[in-house]
Motif scaffolding. Structure first.
Motif, PDB file in Angstrom:
ATOM      1  N   ARG A 208     100.134  45.346 -55.481  1.00  0.00           N
ATOM      2  CA  ARG A 208     100.152  44.284 -54.468  1.00  0.00           C
ATOM      3  C   ARG A 208     100.892  44.757 -53.226  1.00  0.00           C
ATOM      4  O   ARG A 208     101.825  45.539 -53.312  1.00  0.00           O
ATOM      5  CB  ARG A 208     100.781  43.003 -55.002  1.00  0.00           C
ATOM      6  CG  ARG A 208     102.265  43.042 -55.214  1.00  0.00           C
ATOM      7  CD  ARG A 208     102.877  41.728 -55.696  1.00  0.00           C
ATOM      8  NE  ARG A 208     102.189  41.224 -56.843  1.00  0.00           N
ATOM      9  CZ  ARG A 208     101.874  39.942 -57.028  1.00  0.00           C
ATOM     10  NH1 ARG A 208     102.240  39.035 -56.164  1.00  0.00           N
ATOM     11  NH2 ARG A 208     101.227  39.561 -58.102  1.00  0.00           N
ATOM     12  N   LEU A 209     100.427  44.259 -52.088  1.00  0.00           N
ATOM     13  CA  LEU A 209     101.072  44.512 -50.803  1.00  0.00           C
ATOM     14  C   LEU A 209     100.984  43.256 -49.960  1.00  0.00           C
ATOM     15  O   LEU A 209     100.006  42.509 -50.054  1.00  0.00           O
ATOM     16  CB  LEU A 209     100.377  45.649 -50.042  1.00  0.00           C
ATOM     17  CG  LEU A 209     100.584  47.076 -50.535  1.00  0.00           C
ATOM     18  CD1 LEU A 209      99.624  48.018 -49.812  1.00  0.00           C
ATOM     19  CD2 LEU A 209     102.022  47.510 -50.307  1.00  0.00           C
ATOM     20  N   ARG A 210     102.009  43.068 -49.126  1.00  0.00           N
ATOM     21  CA  ARG A 210     101.900  42.013 -48.122  1.00  0.00           C
ATOM     22  C   ARG A 210     100.713  42.344 -47.233  1.00  0.00           C
ATOM     23  O   ARG A 210     100.406  43.506 -46.994  1.00  0.00           O
ATOM     24  CB  ARG A 210     103.172  41.928 -47.276  1.00  0.00           C
ATOM     25  CG  ARG A 210     104.347  41.307 -47.978  1.00  0.00           C
ATOM     26  CD  ARG A 210     105.522  41.181 -47.021  1.00  0.00           C
ATOM     27  NE  ARG A 210     105.293  40.116 -46.067  1.00  0.00           N
ATOM     28  CZ  ARG A 210     105.821  38.895 -46.152  1.00  0.00           C
ATOM     29  NH1 ARG A 210     106.614  38.598 -47.152  1.00  0.00           N
ATOM     30  NH2 ARG A 210     105.548  37.994 -45.241  1.00  0.00           N
ATOM     31  N   MET A 211     100.051  41.336 -46.762  1.00  0.00           N
ATOM     32  CA  MET A 211      98.880  41.556 -45.921  1.00  0.00           C
ATOM     33  C   MET A 211      99.234  42.415 -44.703  1.00  0.00           C
ATOM     34  O   MET A 211      98.459  43.292 -44.322  1.00  0.00           O
ATOM     35  CB  MET A 211      98.291  40.218 -45.476  1.00  0.00           C
ATOM     36  CG  MET A 211      97.599  39.454 -46.597  1.00  0.00           C
ATOM     37  SD  MET A 211      96.080  40.254 -47.158  1.00  0.00           S
ATOM     38  CE  MET A 211      95.057  40.049 -45.705  1.00  0.00           C
ATOM     39  N   SER A 212     100.392  42.205 -44.108  1.00  0.00           N
ATOM     40  CA  SER A 212     100.791  43.001 -42.942  1.00  0.00           C
ATOM     41  C   SER A 212     101.001  44.465 -43.315  1.00  0.00           C
ATOM     42  O   SER A 212     100.649  45.368 -42.542  1.00  0.00           O
ATOM     43  CB  SER A 212     102.058  42.423 -42.309  1.00  0.00           C
ATOM     44  OG  SER A 212     103.116  42.390 -43.251  1.00  0.00           O
TER      45      SER A 212
ATOM     46  N   CYS B 145     103.475  34.919 -50.993  1.00  0.00           N
ATOM     47  CA  CYS B 145     104.614  35.789 -51.285  1.00  0.00           C
ATOM     48  C   CYS B 145     105.689  34.980 -51.996  1.00  0.00           C
ATOM     49  O   CYS B 145     105.996  33.856 -51.584  1.00  0.00           O
ATOM     50  CB  CYS B 145     105.189  36.366 -50.003  1.00  0.00           C
ATOM     51  SG  CYS B 145     104.088  37.506 -49.161  1.00  0.00           S
ATOM     52  N   ASP B 146     106.227  35.542 -53.054  1.00  0.00           N
ATOM     53  CA  ASP B 146     107.283  34.871 -53.809  1.00  0.00           C
ATOM     54  C   ASP B 146     108.569  34.743 -53.007  1.00  0.00           C
ATOM     55  O   ASP B 146     109.266  33.734 -53.105  1.00  0.00           O
ATOM     56  CB  ASP B 146     107.594  35.630 -55.108  1.00  0.00           C
ATOM     57  CG  ASP B 146     106.443  35.607 -56.090  1.00  0.00           C
ATOM     58  OD1 ASP B 146     105.638  34.652 -56.040  1.00  0.00           O
ATOM     59  OD2 ASP B 146     106.352  36.543 -56.896  1.00  0.00           O
ATOM     60  N   ASP B 147     108.876  35.751 -52.212  1.00  0.00           N
ATOM     61  CA  ASP B 147     110.179  35.800 -51.554  1.00  0.00           C
ATOM     62  C   ASP B 147     110.337  34.847 -50.376  1.00  0.00           C
ATOM     63  O   ASP B 147     111.424  34.336 -50.141  1.00  0.00           O
ATOM     64  CB  ASP B 147     110.532  37.222 -51.132  1.00  0.00           C
ATOM     65  CG  ASP B 147     109.447  37.894 -50.312  1.00  0.00           C
ATOM     66  OD1 ASP B 147     108.292  37.451 -50.362  1.00  0.00           O
ATOM     67  OD2 ASP B 147     109.776  38.879 -49.621  1.00  0.00           O
ATOM     68  N   ASP B 148     109.274  34.571 -49.621  1.00  0.00           N
ATOM     69  CA  ASP B 148     109.458  33.677 -48.473  1.00  0.00           C
ATOM     70  C   ASP B 148     108.457  32.525 -48.405  1.00  0.00           C
ATOM     71  O   ASP B 148     108.655  31.594 -47.655  1.00  0.00           O
ATOM     72  CB  ASP B 148     109.460  34.469 -47.164  1.00  0.00           C
ATOM     73  CG  ASP B 148     108.119  35.084 -46.815  1.00  0.00           C
ATOM     74  OD1 ASP B 148     107.103  34.747 -47.448  1.00  0.00           O
ATOM     75  OD2 ASP B 148     108.087  35.908 -45.901  1.00  0.00           O
TER      76      ASP B 148
ATOM     77  N   TRP C 133     101.461  36.254 -47.214  1.00  0.00           N
ATOM     78  CA  TRP C 133     100.488  36.413 -48.290  1.00  0.00           C
ATOM     79  C   TRP C 133     100.495  37.844 -48.781  1.00  0.00           C
ATOM     80  O   TRP C 133     100.684  38.781 -48.001  1.00  0.00           O
ATOM     81  CB  TRP C 133      99.088  36.065 -47.794  1.00  0.00           C
ATOM     82  CG  TRP C 133      98.897  34.608 -47.550  1.00  0.00           C
ATOM     83  CD1 TRP C 133      99.180  33.933 -46.402  1.00  0.00           C
ATOM     84  CD2 TRP C 133      98.408  33.648 -48.473  1.00  0.00           C
ATOM     85  NE1 TRP C 133      98.877  32.598 -46.560  1.00  0.00           N
ATOM     86  CE2 TRP C 133      98.398  32.399 -47.823  1.00  0.00           C
ATOM     87  CE3 TRP C 133      97.959  33.712 -49.778  1.00  0.00           C
ATOM     88  CZ2 TRP C 133      97.962  31.237 -48.435  1.00  0.00           C
ATOM     89  CZ3 TRP C 133      97.518  32.556 -50.403  1.00  0.00           C
ATOM     90  CH2 TRP C 133      97.524  31.334 -49.727  1.00  0.00           C
ATOM     91  N   ASN C 134     100.283  38.000 -50.062  1.00  0.00           N
ATOM     92  CA  ASN C 134     100.077  39.302 -50.676  1.00  0.00           C
ATOM     93  C   ASN C 134      98.604  39.468 -51.011  1.00  0.00           C
ATOM     94  O   ASN C 134      97.936  38.500 -51.382  1.00  0.00           O
ATOM     95  CB  ASN C 134     100.858  39.431 -51.986  1.00  0.00           C
ATOM     96  CG  ASN C 134     102.338  39.615 -51.771  1.00  0.00           C
ATOM     97  OD1 ASN C 134     102.764  40.285 -50.842  1.00  0.00           O
ATOM     98  ND2 ASN C 134     103.133  39.027 -52.645  1.00  0.00           N
ATOM     99  N   ALA C 135      98.136  40.691 -50.916  1.00  0.00           N
ATOM    100  CA  ALA C 135      96.838  41.054 -51.467  1.00  0.00           C
ATOM    101  C   ALA C 135      97.133  41.737 -52.793  1.00  0.00           C
ATOM    102  O   ALA C 135      97.988  42.616 -52.867  1.00  0.00           O
ATOM    103  CB  ALA C 135      96.100  41.995 -50.533  1.00  0.00           C
ATOM    104  N   VAL C 136      96.441  41.313 -53.848  1.00  0.00           N
ATOM    105  CA  VAL C 136      96.684  41.840 -55.186  1.00  0.00           C
ATOM    106  C   VAL C 136      95.363  42.379 -55.733  1.00  0.00           C
ATOM    107  O   VAL C 136      94.346  41.668 -55.751  1.00  0.00           O
ATOM    108  CB  VAL C 136      97.230  40.738 -56.124  1.00  0.00           C
ATOM    109  CG1 VAL C 136      97.513  41.296 -57.505  1.00  0.00           C
ATOM    110  CG2 VAL C 136      98.478  40.087 -55.529  1.00  0.00           C
TER     111      VAL C 136
END
Length: 139
Positions: free
Chosen positions: A43-47, A78-81, A85-88
């Motif tokens: 997974r990565l943040r979209m940015s 995203c769990d942290d904020d 969004w994350n892409a998984v």
């Protein structure tokens, strides 16, 4: 320097054409699947994914929406904020990447690696890695 400019234009185009013909997957979709497969927890943040793929955030969003419709990627908050969004990568996305990987490897070998026959590929790879580092992150 003209040769470098030509390579920067031609190589992505021929790799994309070969990937589409051999694996039915454009480079614009292969690349995010590849980056996600290498990321922690796939997974990565979209940015971050946009940066890795050298796309704008809106361009990356369009690609991820296409991948999501095919069941290869999921977008999750995203769990942290909770704002981002994350892409998984899904299991189906990993399977699709693994299916396309031989075609990607073959085209990169044909159009790039084979032209360096007799050269030290380890040193070449290290040099390319230095070139590929985003100058904005070197400060």
């Amino acid at each position: 320097m003209r040769e470098l400019s030509r390579v920067m234009l031609v190589l992505p185009r021929v790799v994309d054409n070969d990937l589409v013909r051999e694996a039915g997957l454009p480079l614009s979709e292969y690349t995010p699947l590849m980056h996600l497969s290498e990321a922690p927890e796939t997974r990565l943040r979209m940015s971050e994914l946009a940066d890795a793929c050298n796309l704008s955030l809106s361009g990356m969003t369009r690609v991820v929406i296409r991948l999501e419709k095919q069941g290869w990627v999921q977008r999750v908050k995203c769990d942290d904020d909770g704002r981002g969004w994350n892409a998984v990568l899904t299991d189906g996305g990993l399977a699709r990447l693994e299916q396309a990987w031989p075609a990607f490897l073959a085209t990169v070998r044909q159009h790039l690696v084979d032209h360096f026959d007799g050269h030290d590929l380890t040193s070449l790879t290290a040099a390319l890695r230095k070139v590929a580092i985003d100058p904005a992150h070197q400060r």
